[in-house]
Design a protein around this motif. Structure first.
Motif: not given
Length: 333
Positions: A65-72
């Motif tokens: 999901f978007s937030e976790n992809i950004i954090l990754g």
């Protein structure tokens, strides 16, 4: 949160990228067996001075999901600027695959959520109210699983229910207790759109319904992708209330009203790096690289970055890179 699917909902972009980039990959016991090297020409800004990770080969992962992809992407770019060769294995389906990758060494690190670890992975029924104590308990327990947790962010991507402003005015609900009362006084008024994982998790719908005495029959609960939930709720579609995440940029963009968790049922879902313990021992500079970045991650920052992906349609990698450069953590080479 991963699910938590934990933090920001899944997006059409994420689903498309998963199909285009990760669909052909064979999924092993840790959830992934391939990835793409990060080739960005980035150098240290305020982090990574002296290239403390030079010579390291590090793999980053995330949920889909978007937030976790950004954090990754943030983690991977920070490692890259600090001198590491980085393999990008972000955007993994569900919570378990990415977690297992870090646990087994298929990946070296990701941003995880404390509530997800405490409830879903470590099997506890009751969250710890104090966010710092929740993180400390998770870190101590997960040390036995070969996972090192670094300092947590203020970013707390917890669950909530939301509805559009017309329905808020119509029903007058402000809290989850109000929704529970409405489910008894006017059962036809309460219908829910939720993700499948939320519908099954102890820290999701079953636990929430029990804690609040919420009476919503199965016939009035629809399971769907997170991105669709927002449009259904916003447009007054097939559900009155929808499962949302408190750091999702679409809440503001779609002018949704979020119901207060007045009984404090939902755990704290503070984002924090979880690192494979062997990788952490081999490359202790990981902590110095990530700690200053994590300290800057707040709910407001998350909403801003998530909206760039979920509302404006930007690429999570570009969003992460632009933010790191803007904050001075890294620079273009």
């Amino acid at each position: 949160m991963g699910v938590r699917t934990g933090g920001a909902a899944r997006t059409v972009w994420a689903a498309a990228l998963a199909g285009a980039l990760l669909g052909p990959l064979a999924l092993g016991g840790c959830g992934l067996t391939s990835g793409s090297p990060m080739v960005d020409d980035v150098v240290p800004g305020s982090v990574g001075q002296g290239l403390p990770l030079k010579g390291a080969d590090l793999t980053v992962t995330s949920k889909n999901f978007s937030e976790n992809i950004i954090l990754g992407q943030i983690m991977g770019l920070a490692f890259k600027a600090a001198g590491a060769s980085v393999l990008d294995r972000t955007n993994i389906q569900g919570s378990i695959g990415a977690r297992e990758a870090v646990k087994t060494g298929g990946a070296d690190g990701m941003y995880e959520y404390t509530g997800t670890a405490w409830i879903t992975y470590l099997g506890h029924d009751r969250p710890i109210t104090d966010p710092r104590e929740q993180w400390r308990a998770v870190a101590e327990a997960d040390a036995r699983n070969g996972i090192t947790w670094l300092a947590p962010a203020a970013l707390n991507n917890t669950y909530a229910l939301a509805l559009n402003r017309a329905n808020e005015k119509k029903y007058g609900t402000k809290t989850l207790s109000d929704v529970a009362a409405l489910s008894k006084s006017d059962p036809s008024a309460v219908s829910l759109c939720v993700e499948s994982e939320f519908a099954a998790r102890n820290d999701g719908l079953p636990g929430m319904a029990k804690a609040y005495g919420m009476n919503v029959p199965a016939s009035r609960i629809q399971k769907m992708d997170g991105g669709i939930i927002y449009t259904q709720v916003s447009g007054g579609g097939s559900c009155t209330f929808g499962e949302v995440f408190t750091t999702d940029g679409r809440i503001k963009a779609m002018n949704l009203a979020v119901m207060a968790d007045d009984k404090h049922f939902f755990p704290n879902y503070n984002a924090a790096p979880e690192i494979n313990a062997k990788a952490m021992k081999k490359y202790p500079a990981i902590k110095d690289v990530l700690d200053p970045i994590t300290a800057k991650l707040t709910n407001d920052v998350a909403r801003e970055l998530n909206a760039k992906v979920d509302v404006d349609g930007e690429d999570p990698h570009d969003v992460a890179k632009d933010w790191l450069i803007k904050e001075g953590f890294i620079k273009k080479g």
